[in-house]
Design a protein around this motif. Structure first.
Motif, short mmCIF file in Angstrom:
data_model
loop_
_atom_site.label_atom_id
_atom_site.label_comp_id
_atom_site.label_asym_id
_atom_site.label_seq_id
_atom_site.Cartn_x
_atom_site.Cartn_y
_atom_site.Cartn_z
N LEU A 70 0.83 -1.20 0.00
CA LEU A 70 0.00 0.00 0.00
C LEU A 70 0.86 1.25 0.00
O LEU A 70 1.97 1.24 0.51
N ALA A 71 0.29 2.33 -0.55
CA ALA A 71 0.94 3.63 -0.40
C ALA A 71 1.01 3.93 1.10
O ALA A 71 0.05 3.69 1.82
N PRO A 72 2.13 4.46 1.58
CA PRO A 72 2.29 4.67 3.03
C PRO A 72 1.59 5.93 3.51
O PRO A 72 2.19 6.78 4.18
N VAL A 73 0.32 6.06 3.17
CA VAL A 73 -0.46 7.22 3.57
C VAL A 73 -1.93 6.82 3.60
O VAL A 73 -2.36 5.95 2.85
N THR A 74 -2.68 7.40 4.51
CA THR A 74 -4.14 7.26 4.47
C THR A 74 -4.73 8.65 4.54
O THR A 74 -4.12 9.59 5.07
N LEU A 75 -5.90 8.77 4.00
CA LEU A 75 -6.69 9.99 4.11
C LEU A 75 -7.85 9.64 5.04
O LEU A 75 -8.25 8.48 5.11
N ALA A 76 -8.39 10.61 5.72
CA ALA A 76 -9.46 10.30 6.67
C ALA A 76 -10.66 11.22 6.46
O ALA A 76 -10.51 12.40 6.16
N HIS A 77 -11.82 10.62 6.63
CA HIS A 77 -13.09 11.35 6.58
C HIS A 77 -13.79 11.02 7.90
O HIS A 77 -14.25 9.89 8.10
N ASN A 78 -13.80 11.98 8.80
CA ASN A 78 -14.42 11.75 10.10
C ASN A 78 -15.87 12.19 10.09
O ASN A 78 -16.22 13.19 9.44
N VAL A 79 -16.69 11.43 10.80
CA VAL A 79 -18.11 11.70 10.92
C VAL A 79 -18.50 11.63 12.39
O VAL A 79 -17.69 11.23 13.23
N ALA A 80 -19.73 11.98 12.69
CA ALA A 80 -20.15 12.07 14.09
C ALA A 80 -20.73 10.77 14.65
O ALA A 80 -20.74 10.59 15.87
N THR A 81 -21.22 9.86 13.78
CA THR A 81 -21.91 8.67 14.28
C THR A 81 -21.50 7.41 13.53
O THR A 81 -21.04 7.46 12.40
N ARG A 82 -21.74 6.28 14.17
CA ARG A 82 -21.49 4.97 13.54
C ARG A 82 -22.36 4.80 12.30
O ARG A 82 -21.92 4.26 11.28
N GLY A 120 -5.80 2.92 -5.32
CA GLY A 120 -5.39 2.22 -4.11
C GLY A 120 -5.14 3.10 -2.90
O GLY A 120 -4.68 2.62 -1.87
N TYR A 121 -5.42 4.41 -3.01
CA TYR A 121 -5.30 5.26 -1.84
C TYR A 121 -6.41 4.89 -0.87
O TYR A 121 -7.57 4.84 -1.24
N HIS A 122 -6.03 4.64 0.37
CA HIS A 122 -6.99 4.19 1.36
C HIS A 122 -7.53 5.37 2.17
O HIS A 122 -6.77 6.20 2.65
N TRP A 123 -8.84 5.37 2.28
CA TRP A 123 -9.56 6.36 3.07
C TRP A 123 -10.07 5.68 4.34
O TRP A 123 -10.69 4.63 4.28
N GLU A 124 -9.80 6.29 5.46
CA GLU A 124 -10.39 5.85 6.72
C GLU A 124 -11.67 6.65 6.92
O GLU A 124 -11.68 7.87 6.77
N VAL A 125 -12.74 5.96 7.25
CA VAL A 125 -13.99 6.62 7.64
C VAL A 125 -14.15 6.33 9.11
O VAL A 125 -14.16 5.16 9.53
#
Length: 138
Positions: A70-82, A120-125
């Motif tokens: 994997l590319a050694p980076v993640t991007l993140a999209h934060n939200v308020a609820t499950r 292949g860029y991974h996003w964390e939610v």
């Protein structure tokens, strides 16, 4: 130097696939779209996510490291609820994200799941219940 990020630029191999994923699939709106060269999306009040075709990226920045993993980076999209985590991951799935991991309750009290865009860029939610998690929510 101010403590901030103005642009995050990702080199992509297929700008058309990137455009289809983010604009058509996720419903994002382009701030600048130059076919064959670059796609820019405003992702915050003063932050732009830029997808640059890898040929132009390499011409200006230098050779891209290639290989397995994997590319050694993640991007993140934060939200308020499950429920929002579930909804965003499902939207990514419908947009063609591969892979998509189901949400996991983490030891630190949050919930995270991941999806990958066409390059292949991974996003964390994520839901991050701590004070730093509140800083990034609109």
């Amino acid at each position: 130097m101010d403590q901030r990020i103005s642009f995050v630029t990702l080199a992509v191999s297929d700008l058309d696939a990137t455009r289809a994923f983010y604009l058509d699939g996720l419903g994002w709106v382009a701030a600048l779209d130059v076919p064959g060269e670059v796609l820019m999306v405003q992702v915050g009040e003063h932050v732009v996510l830029s997808f640059w075709h890898e040929a132009g990226f390499e011409a200006e920045v230098g050779p891209i490291r290639r290989g397995p993993g994997l590319a050694p980076v993640t991007l993140a999209h934060n939200v308020a609820t499950r429920a929002e985590v579930d909804a965003v991951l499902e939207l990514a799935r419908r947009a063609g994200a591969d892979p998509v991991t189901d949400p996991v309750e983490r030891d630190w009290g949050g919930v995270t799941g991941y999806f990958a865009d066409p390059d292949g860029y991974h996003w964390e939610v994520a839901v991050n219940p701590g004070p730093i998690g509140q800083v990034v929510l609109p």
